[in-house]
Write a protein that holds these residues in place. Structure first.
Motif, mmCIF file in Angstrom:
data_model
loop_
_atom_site.group_PDB
_atom_site.id
_atom_site.type_symbol
_atom_site.label_atom_id
_atom_site.label_comp_id
_atom_site.label_asym_id
_atom_site.label_seq_id
_atom_site.Cartn_x
_atom_site.Cartn_y
_atom_site.Cartn_z
ATOM 1 N N VAL A 183 -0.917 11.680 35.057
ATOM 2 C CA VAL A 183 -1.322 12.581 33.979
ATOM 3 C C VAL A 183 -2.377 13.565 34.468
ATOM 4 N N THR A 184 -2.565 14.624 33.681
ATOM 5 C CA THR A 184 -3.578 15.631 33.970
ATOM 6 C C THR A 184 -4.826 15.343 33.151
ATOM 7 N N GLY A 185 -5.990 15.471 33.786
ATOM 8 C CA GLY A 185 -7.229 15.280 33.055
ATOM 9 C C GLY A 185 -8.429 15.251 33.975
ATOM 10 N N GLU A 186 -9.597 15.193 33.366
ATOM 11 C CA GLU A 186 -10.857 15.138 34.108
ATOM 12 C C GLU A 186 -11.186 13.684 34.448
ATOM 13 N N VAL A 187 -11.526 13.435 35.701
ATOM 14 C CA VAL A 187 -11.887 12.090 36.134
ATOM 15 C C VAL A 187 -13.253 11.729 35.526
ATOM 16 N N ILE A 188 -13.262 10.656 34.727
ATOM 17 C CA ILE A 188 -14.500 10.244 34.050
ATOM 18 C C ILE A 188 -15.047 8.923 34.574
ATOM 19 N N ALA A 189 -14.246 8.199 35.373
ATOM 20 C CA ALA A 189 -14.707 6.938 35.958
ATOM 21 C C ALA A 189 -13.841 6.609 37.167
ATOM 22 N N VAL A 190 -14.451 5.938 38.134
ATOM 23 C CA VAL A 190 -13.713 5.412 39.279
ATOM 24 C C VAL A 190 -14.085 3.938 39.430
ATOM 25 N N ASN A 191 -13.174 3.172 39.976
ATOM 26 C CA ASN A 191 -13.410 1.753 40.162
ATOM 27 C C ASN A 191 -14.214 1.548 41.447
ATOM 28 N N GLU A 192 -15.538 1.550 41.306
ATOM 29 C CA GLU A 192 -16.417 1.437 42.471
ATOM 30 C C GLU A 192 -16.298 0.093 43.172
ATOM 31 N N ALA A 193 -15.834 -0.928 42.467
ATOM 32 C CA ALA A 193 -15.673 -2.250 43.086
ATOM 33 C C ALA A 193 -14.673 -2.214 44.237
ATOM 34 N N LEU A 194 -13.733 -1.275 44.193
ATOM 35 C CA LEU A 194 -12.720 -1.200 45.253
ATOM 36 C C LEU A 194 -13.298 -0.778 46.589
ATOM 37 N N GLU A 195 -14.477 -0.161 46.573
ATOM 38 C CA GLU A 195 -15.108 0.252 47.830
ATOM 39 C C GLU A 195 -15.396 -0.965 48.707
ATOM 40 N N ASP A 196 -15.894 -2.031 48.086
ATOM 41 C CA ASP A 196 -16.204 -3.250 48.826
ATOM 42 C C ASP A 196 -15.089 -4.290 48.764
ATOM 43 N N GLU A 197 -14.241 -4.195 47.744
ATOM 44 C CA GLU A 197 -13.182 -5.184 47.556
ATOM 45 C C GLU A 197 -11.833 -4.518 47.284
ATOM 46 N N PRO A 198 -11.292 -3.785 48.263
ATOM 47 C CA PRO A 198 -10.005 -3.109 48.048
ATOM 48 C C PRO A 198 -8.866 -4.089 47.772
ATOM 49 N N GLU A 199 -9.062 -5.346 48.161
ATOM 50 C CA GLU A 199 -8.017 -6.351 47.943
ATOM 51 C C GLU A 199 -7.745 -6.607 46.464
ATOM 52 N N LYS A 200 -8.636 -6.158 45.585
ATOM 53 C CA LYS A 200 -8.390 -6.294 44.137
ATOM 54 C C LYS A 200 -7.091 -5.604 43.738
ATOM 55 N N PRO B 208 -3.316 -5.722 40.298
ATOM 56 C CA PRO B 208 -3.138 -4.266 40.287
ATOM 57 C C PRO B 208 -3.259 -3.613 38.906
ATOM 58 N N TYR B 209 -3.041 -4.374 37.842
ATOM 59 C CA TYR B 209 -3.043 -3.776 36.505
ATOM 60 C C TYR B 209 -4.364 -3.933 35.756
ATOM 61 N N ASN B 210 -5.291 -4.674 36.306
ATOM 62 C CA ASN B 210 -6.571 -4.874 35.625
ATOM 63 C C ASN B 210 -7.728 -4.595 36.579
ATOM 64 N N ALA B 211 -8.177 -5.588 37.334
ATOM 65 C CA ALA B 211 -9.318 -5.398 38.231
ATOM 66 C C ALA B 211 -9.046 -4.365 39.317
ATOM 67 N N GLY B 212 -7.770 -4.121 39.640
ATOM 68 C CA GLY B 212 -7.413 -3.185 40.698
ATOM 69 C C GLY B 212 -7.157 -1.756 40.245
ATOM 70 N N TRP B 213 -7.542 -1.417 39.008
ATOM 71 C CA TRP B 213 -7.376 -0.022 38.554
ATOM 72 C C TRP B 213 -8.143 0.912 39.484
ATOM 73 N N MET B 214 -7.769 2.184 39.533
ATOM 74 C CA MET B 214 -8.381 3.105 40.497
ATOM 75 C C MET B 214 -9.300 4.145 39.855
ATOM 76 N N PHE B 215 -8.818 4.833 38.819
ATOM 77 C CA PHE B 215 -9.663 5.838 38.167
ATOM 78 C C PHE B 215 -9.242 6.032 36.716
#
Length: 130
Positions: A74-91, A96-103
């Motif tokens: 979809v088109t839109g302004e990014v308002i949040a990113v999943n910062e936990a993925l920086e240290d735990e990309p394995e999420k 993939p549908y909950n803790a592993g969301w991206m933005f």
């Protein structure tokens, strides 16, 4: 068969979107996509405040065996990113549908959702790729 939640919308490049009542949309890669990638070791997400466009590249997911562009459904302004993925990309692999969301984005046009696949159509898309 991969897990394909019925409450999400999908695009053919294997990303999903979940729209909340407040008009925000959460984006990630599908269970099928993470299975194809293997062990995810890095996730690149868009910067806060940028506008992502539906169907265009918005990030990247890298695994031990390959890298894959992440497209925004979809088109839109990014308002949040999943910062936990920086240290735990394995999420992304583990949930993939909950803790592993991206933005998350603030939707520019909710009508854009009408052009996306539902779970049944996405399941057919996966079957056609196999």
């Amino acid at each position: 068969m991969s897990d394909i939640p019925a409450d999400l919308k999908y695009i053919d490049t294997h990303q999903w979107v979940r729209v909340a009542e407040d008009g925000t949309a959460t984006v990630g890669i599908t269970d099928y996509a993470q299975e194809q990638l293997g062990d995810v070791v890095y996730v690149g997400v868009p910067d806060l405040g940028v506008t992502v466009n539906g169907g265009e590249e918005a990030g990247v997911a890298e695994s031990v065996k390959s890298a894959s562009d992440v497209f925004s459904p979809v088109t839109g302004e990014v308002i949040a990113v999943n910062e936990a993925l920086e240290d735990e990309p394995e999420k992304v692999n583990e949930d993939p549908y909950n803790a592993g969301w991206m933005f998350r984005v603030k939707l520019a046009d909710a009508g854009e959702l009408d052009g996306l696949m539902d779970a049944d159509a996405y399941a057919e898309h996966i079957a056609a790729e196999l």
